[in-house]
Write a protein that holds these residues in place. Structure first.
Motif: not given
Length: 140
Positions: A73, A75, A82, A100, A103, A109, A121, A123-125
């Motif tokens: 991943a 981030n 992303a 993208g 989620t 993501s 992956e 991803a933006h968390n």
């Protein structure tokens, strides 16, 4: 054992092709063209590319050639980033496995697959902190 990872080695079918792919993503290495392992400093750890056959032999495992049950991943700081990374990967020769999108866990993501089948992956968390140096911090 300390709770950390130092090195991730990706087994590749064609080291030159794999190196060119990651360099097209903007990664840099000090490896010489004739080196049989290519190392990339990736924040606080190192990502290595090594021939898949040599890696299997060295780790004493049977290479079934299939997916190894792992996804890497990357981030990012915001959802739009992303999409930019996915486009950069596409331009470098990746297959986009999942564009993208928002989620089920409240982030954003997508997934690209490198030329050797390694899934990444992007991803933006929104609950995690991504520090300036790229380190990810879980919420306290």
């Amino acid at each position: 054992m300390e709770q950390r990872v130092s090195l991730i080695t990706l087994g590749v079918a064609d080291l030159g092709r794999a190196r060119a792919f990651y360099e097209a993503l903007g990664w840099t290495t000090r490896a010489e063209p004739e080196d049989d392992v290519v190392f990339f400093q990736a924040g606080g750890l190192v990502v290595a590319l090594w021939g898949r056959d040599q890696l299997a032999e060295d780790t004493v495992v049977e290479d079934s050639g299939g997916w190894g049950g792992i996804t890497l991943a990357y981030n990012v700081r915001e959802p739009a980033e992303a999409d930019l990374v996915l486009e950069q990967a596409r331009a470098a020769g990746a297959r986009i496995a999942r564009e993208g999108a928002e989620t089920f866990w409240g982030g954003y993501s997508g997934v690209f697959v490198d030329p050797d089948g390694h899934a990444w992956e992007v991803a933006h968390n929104p609950r995690w902190t991504l520090e300036e140096n790229g380190a990810v911090r879980l919420p306290q």
